[in-house]
Design a protein around this motif. Structure first.
Motif, PDB file in Angstrom:
ATOM      1  N   UNK A   1       0.826  -1.208   0.000  1.00 49.66           N
ATOM      2  CA  UNK A   1       0.000   0.000   0.000  1.00 49.66           C
ATOM      3  C   UNK A   1       0.860   1.258   0.000  1.00 49.66           C
ATOM      4  N   UNK A   2       1.942   1.252   0.768  1.00 46.69           N
ATOM      5  CA  UNK A   2       2.826   2.414   0.801  1.00 46.69           C
ATOM      6  C   UNK A   2       3.486   2.673  -0.551  1.00 46.69           C
ATOM      7  N   UNK A   3       3.770   1.609  -1.287  1.00 50.36           N
ATOM      8  CA  UNK A   3       4.454   1.735  -2.571  1.00 50.36           C
ATOM      9  C   UNK A   3       3.489   1.938  -3.745  1.00 50.36           C
ATOM     10  N   UNK A   4       2.195   1.888  -3.490  1.00 53.28           N
ATOM     11  CA  UNK A   4       1.211   2.041  -4.565  1.00 53.28           C
ATOM     12  C   UNK A   4       1.352   3.408  -5.220  1.00 53.28           C
ATOM     13  N   UNK A   5       1.484   3.395  -6.540  1.00 57.71           N
ATOM     14  CA  UNK A   5       1.672   4.623  -7.321  1.00 57.71           C
ATOM     15  C   UNK A   5       0.350   5.361  -7.480  1.00 57.71           C
ATOM     16  N   UNK A   6       0.474   6.648  -7.699  1.00 60.72           N
ATOM     17  CA  UNK A   6      -0.723   7.449  -7.934  1.00 60.72           C
ATOM     18  C   UNK A   6      -1.191   7.209  -9.366  1.00 60.72           C
ATOM     19  N   UNK A   7      -1.435   8.234 -10.084  1.00 64.17           N
ATOM     20  CA  UNK A   7      -1.962   8.133 -11.442  1.00 64.17           C
ATOM     21  C   UNK A   7      -0.813   8.151 -12.441  1.00 64.17           C
TER      22      UNK A   7
ATOM     23  N   UNK B   1      23.788  12.452  -3.057  1.00 65.35           N
ATOM     24  CA  UNK B   1      22.377  12.099  -3.044  1.00 65.35           C
ATOM     25  C   UNK B   1      22.208  10.729  -2.383  1.00 65.35           C
ATOM     26  N   UNK B   2      21.105  10.554  -1.701  1.00 62.70           N
ATOM     27  CA  UNK B   2      20.816   9.284  -1.033  1.00 62.70           C
ATOM     28  C   UNK B   2      20.423   8.192  -2.023  1.00 62.70           C
ATOM     29  N   UNK B   3      19.655   8.567  -3.033  1.00 62.55           N
ATOM     30  CA  UNK B   3      19.059   7.571  -3.925  1.00 62.55           C
ATOM     31  C   UNK B   3      19.537   7.686  -5.368  1.00 62.55           C
ATOM     32  N   UNK B   4      20.653   8.356  -5.567  1.00 61.70           N
ATOM     33  CA  UNK B   4      21.262   8.398  -6.894  1.00 61.70           C
ATOM     34  C   UNK B   4      20.526   9.275  -7.878  1.00 61.70           C
ATOM     35  N   UNK B   5      19.845   8.664  -8.818  1.00 64.62           N
ATOM     36  CA  UNK B   5      19.166   9.375  -9.904  1.00 64.62           C
ATOM     37  C   UNK B   5      18.256  10.476  -9.373  1.00 64.62           C
ATOM     38  N   UNK B   6      17.965  11.474 -10.224  1.00 64.94           N
ATOM     39  CA  UNK B   6      17.045  12.530  -9.804  1.00 64.94           C
ATOM     40  C   UNK B   6      15.690  11.995  -9.323  1.00 64.94           C
ATOM     41  N   UNK B   7      15.205  10.888  -9.868  1.00 58.50           N
ATOM     42  CA  UNK B   7      13.935  10.312  -9.430  1.00 58.50           C
ATOM     43  C   UNK B   7      14.121   9.012  -8.650  1.00 58.50           C
ATOM     44  N   UNK B   8      15.338   8.774  -8.172  1.00 60.69           N
ATOM     45  CA  UNK B   8      15.617   7.542  -7.448  1.00 60.69           C
ATOM     46  C   UNK B   8      14.798   7.373  -6.191  1.00 60.69           C
ATOM     47  N   UNK B   9      14.438   8.495  -5.553  1.00 60.58           N
ATOM     48  CA  UNK B   9      13.629   8.417  -4.340  1.00 60.58           C
ATOM     49  C   UNK B   9      12.261   7.792  -4.634  1.00 60.58           C
ATOM     50  N   UNK B  10      11.658   8.149  -5.752  1.00 61.53           N
ATOM     51  CA  UNK B  10      10.358   7.588  -6.112  1.00 61.53           C
ATOM     52  C   UNK B  10      10.496   6.268  -6.872  1.00 61.53           C
ATOM     53  N   UNK B  11      11.441   6.187  -7.789  1.00 61.14           N
ATOM     54  CA  UNK B  11      11.604   4.963  -8.575  1.00 61.14           C
ATOM     55  C   UNK B  11      11.971   3.766  -7.704  1.00 61.14           C
ATOM     56  N   UNK B  12      12.735   3.997  -6.652  1.00 55.27           N
ATOM     57  CA  UNK B  12      13.163   2.902  -5.781  1.00 55.27           C
ATOM     58  C   UNK B  12      12.193   2.580  -4.664  1.00 55.27           C
ATOM     59  N   UNK B  13      11.037   3.225  -4.627  1.00 49.62           N
ATOM     60  CA  UNK B  13      10.035   2.992  -3.582  1.00 49.62           C
ATOM     61  C   UNK B  13       9.209   1.763  -3.944  1.00 49.62           C
TER      62      UNK B  13
END
Length: 186
Positions: A62-68, A101-113
């Protein structure tokens, strides 16, 4: 039958609230904070609590569920993103090289969730660590008018920006949580 979850809240006194006032950890009885710095810190504390409340009781899936689509936003991604942002604010304080950066790529925080309990546990631990480190770094600068870092930004501006960032993402969390299980409230 709809795929949409039915809206609900735990509040019984005010049905548009997340929880009843006596059960809400953001409600403290007594006097409000004294002074500008204490007020800013109080608002930040409450937004941090709000984010945690919006994520409370959910599974890794549930926490990792993507929005739209095409958005990669999720509640877990928000936790990771805010850890990344906390780290970046320390870069504003510093004169030297930025922290990595903690998660590398600019979108790594969301992509790795991803829906994995280890990722969830790490995200919460990382957020707490980064919040504490940024709080400690800012505590060394109690003068809200002091200008710091290469860009000579005022401490006040950093604190207000932190509040704005959490507030904005708590709004996202409201919508994400409602889509996950229908729970609503301030």
């Amino acid at each position: 039958m709809s795929d949409q979850p039915e809206r609900w809240t735990q509040a019984t006194v005010y049905p548009d609230m997340w929880a009843d006032p006596d059960d809400d950890p953001r409600n403290r009885h007594g006097d409000s904070p004294e002074g500008e710095l204490a007020t800013l810190q109080d608002f930040l504390r409450d937004y941090r609590l709000t984010l945690r409340l919006k994520c409370e009781g959910l599974t890794p899936e549930q926490l990792a569920r993507r929005s739209v689509p095409p958005s990669t936003m999720s509640l877990l991604g928000l936790i990771r993103h805010l850890a990344e942002v906390e780290r970046d604010w320390r870069n504003w304080l510093a004169e030297g090289d930025p922290l990595p950066k903690l998660y590398g790529d600019p979108d790594g925080d969301f992509d790795g969730a991803v829906a994995d309990q280890a990722v969830v546990d790490d995200a919460y631990a990382t957020l707490e660590r980064e919040q504490a480190a940024t709080d400690a770094a800012l505590a060394a600068h109690p003068d809200l008018g002091e200008r710091v870092g290469k860009d000579r930004i005022a401490i006040r501006e950093l604190l207000v920006h932190r509040i704005e960032e959490y507030a904005r993402h708590c709004g996202h969390a409201d919508l994400l949580r409602e889509c996950v299980d229908g729970r609503v409230g301030q």
